[in-house]
Write a protein that holds these residues in place. Structure first.
Motif, mmCIF file in Angstrom:
data_model
loop_
_atom_site.group_PDB
_atom_site.id
_atom_site.type_symbol
_atom_site.label_atom_id
_atom_site.label_comp_id
_atom_site.label_asym_id
_atom_site.label_seq_id
_atom_site.Cartn_x
_atom_site.Cartn_y
_atom_site.Cartn_z
ATOM 1 N N ARG A 4 0.857 -1.184 0.000
ATOM 2 C CA ARG A 4 0.000 0.000 0.000
ATOM 3 C C ARG A 4 0.891 1.233 0.000
ATOM 4 N N ARG A 5 1.568 1.469 -1.107
ATOM 5 C CA ARG A 5 2.525 2.561 -1.186
ATOM 6 C C ARG A 5 1.888 3.938 -1.060
ATOM 7 N N ASN A 6 0.622 4.088 -1.447
ATOM 8 C CA ASN A 6 -0.034 5.388 -1.372
ATOM 9 C C ASN A 6 -0.572 5.683 0.029
ATOM 10 N N GLU A 7 -0.588 4.698 0.891
ATOM 11 C CA GLU A 7 -1.076 4.880 2.248
ATOM 12 C C GLU A 7 0.044 5.449 3.111
ATOM 13 N N PRO A 8 -0.268 6.488 3.921
ATOM 14 C CA PRO A 8 0.792 7.089 4.741
ATOM 15 C C PRO A 8 1.256 6.150 5.846
ATOM 16 N N PHE A 9 2.431 6.441 6.373
ATOM 17 C CA PHE A 9 2.957 5.677 7.497
ATOM 18 C C PHE A 9 2.010 5.808 8.682
ATOM 19 N N ARG A 10 1.707 4.727 9.342
ATOM 20 C CA ARG A 10 0.802 4.719 10.494
ATOM 21 C C ARG A 10 1.548 4.106 11.672
ATOM 22 N N TYR A 11 1.605 4.846 12.779
ATOM 23 C CA TYR A 11 2.284 4.384 13.973
ATOM 24 C C TYR A 11 1.266 3.802 14.946
ATOM 25 N N THR A 12 1.399 2.534 15.293
ATOM 26 C CA THR A 12 0.508 1.872 16.242
ATOM 27 C C THR A 12 1.025 2.111 17.652
ATOM 28 N N ILE A 13 0.138 2.545 18.522
ATOM 29 C CA ILE A 13 0.491 2.822 19.908
ATOM 30 C C ILE A 13 0.077 1.615 20.744
ATOM 31 N N ASN A 14 1.075 0.937 21.306
ATOM 32 C CA ASN A 14 0.812 -0.285 22.039
ATOM 33 C C ASN A 14 1.514 -0.220 23.394
ATOM 34 N N PRO A 15 0.775 -0.184 24.473
ATOM 35 C CA PRO A 15 -0.677 -0.206 24.594
ATOM 36 C C PRO A 15 -1.256 1.151 24.202
ATOM 37 N N PRO A 16 -2.548 1.190 23.861
ATOM 38 C CA PRO A 16 -3.176 2.458 23.486
ATOM 39 C C PRO A 16 -3.010 3.506 24.586
ATOM 40 N N MET A 17 -2.927 4.765 24.161
ATOM 41 C CA MET A 17 -2.679 5.882 25.064
ATOM 42 C C MET A 17 -3.992 6.616 25.369
ATOM 43 N N THR A 18 -4.152 7.046 26.594
ATOM 44 C CA THR A 18 -5.337 7.811 26.960
ATOM 45 C C THR A 18 -5.333 9.145 26.218
ATOM 46 N N CYS A 19 -6.496 9.500 25.686
ATOM 47 C CA CYS A 19 -6.683 10.796 25.049
ATOM 48 C C CYS A 19 -8.093 11.260 25.375
ATOM 49 N N TRP A 20 -8.465 12.415 24.889
ATOM 50 C CA TRP A 20 -9.796 12.953 25.131
ATOM 51 C C TRP A 20 -10.376 13.418 23.810
ATOM 52 N N ILE A 21 -11.672 13.209 23.640
ATOM 53 C CA ILE A 21 -12.356 13.616 22.420
ATOM 54 C C ILE A 21 -13.386 14.685 22.788
ATOM 55 N N VAL A 31 -21.983 21.992 18.076
ATOM 56 C CA VAL A 31 -22.439 21.564 19.398
ATOM 57 C C VAL A 31 -21.345 21.871 20.417
ATOM 58 N N ASN A 32 -21.744 22.044 21.649
ATOM 59 C CA ASN A 32 -20.798 22.204 22.750
ATOM 60 C C ASN A 32 -20.782 20.897 23.527
ATOM 61 N N SER A 33 -19.607 20.369 23.750
ATOM 62 C CA SER A 33 -19.518 19.115 24.504
ATOM 63 C C SER A 33 -18.371 19.179 25.494
ATOM 64 N N LYS A 34 -18.459 18.340 26.487
ATOM 65 C CA LYS A 34 -17.371 18.183 27.440
ATOM 66 C C LYS A 34 -16.372 17.195 26.847
ATOM 67 N N LEU A 35 -15.190 17.170 27.406
ATOM 68 C CA LEU A 35 -14.203 16.182 26.989
ATOM 69 C C LEU A 35 -14.618 14.811 27.492
ATOM 70 N N ALA A 36 -14.472 13.812 26.635
ATOM 71 C CA ALA A 36 -14.752 12.424 27.000
ATOM 72 C C ALA A 36 -13.478 11.619 26.823
ATOM 73 N N GLU A 37 -13.212 10.727 27.743
ATOM 74 C CA GLU A 37 -12.002 9.909 27.668
ATOM 75 C C GLU A 37 -12.112 8.902 26.530
ATOM 76 N N ALA A 38 -10.982 8.685 25.873
ATOM 77 C CA ALA A 38 -10.889 7.727 24.771
ATOM 78 C C ALA A 38 -9.491 7.125 24.795
ATOM 79 N N GLU A 39 -9.237 6.192 23.883
ATOM 80 C CA GLU A 39 -7.907 5.601 23.729
ATOM 81 C C GLU A 39 -7.405 5.859 22.325
ATOM 82 N N LEU A 40 -6.183 6.348 22.216
ATOM 83 C CA LEU A 40 -5.536 6.577 20.926
ATOM 84 C C LEU A 40 -4.850 5.276 20.512
#
Length: 80
Positions: A4-21, A31-40
């Motif tokens: 998949r030469r046209n696909e950009p480099f993708r870095y897998t985070i293992n274990p997933p890192m906490t982030c907020w959406i 819309v106005n929303s609060k931050l919700a926890e997610a995993e990157l």
């Protein structure tokens, strides 16, 4: 194995890192929303993959969001 030469480099985070959406819009309506926890899970130049417990109904709606995370001492926010 297919190349998949046209696909950009993708870095897998293992274990997933906490982030907020933060939901910014649904179907182009702001819309106005609060931050919700997610995993990157992975990240690349063209985007990232996250996992969250929120039921966003993304198959039926266009969701605009910002992903917030911290690496070392730096905080980052990316729209998507």
């Amino acid at each position: 194995m297919n190349s998949r030469r046209n696909e950009p480099f993708r870095y897998t985070i293992n274990p997933p890192m906490t982030c907020w959406i933060e939901i910014k819009s649904i179907d182009l309506k702001p819309v106005n929303s609060k931050l919700a926890e997610a995993e990157l899970i992975d990240i690349s130049k063209s985007g990232c993959r996250i996992q969250t417990g929120l039921n966003l109904h993304a198959a039926e709606h266009s969701i605009g969001a910002a992903v917030h995370f911290q690496l070392s001492e730096e905080s980052y926010t990316f729209p998507g």
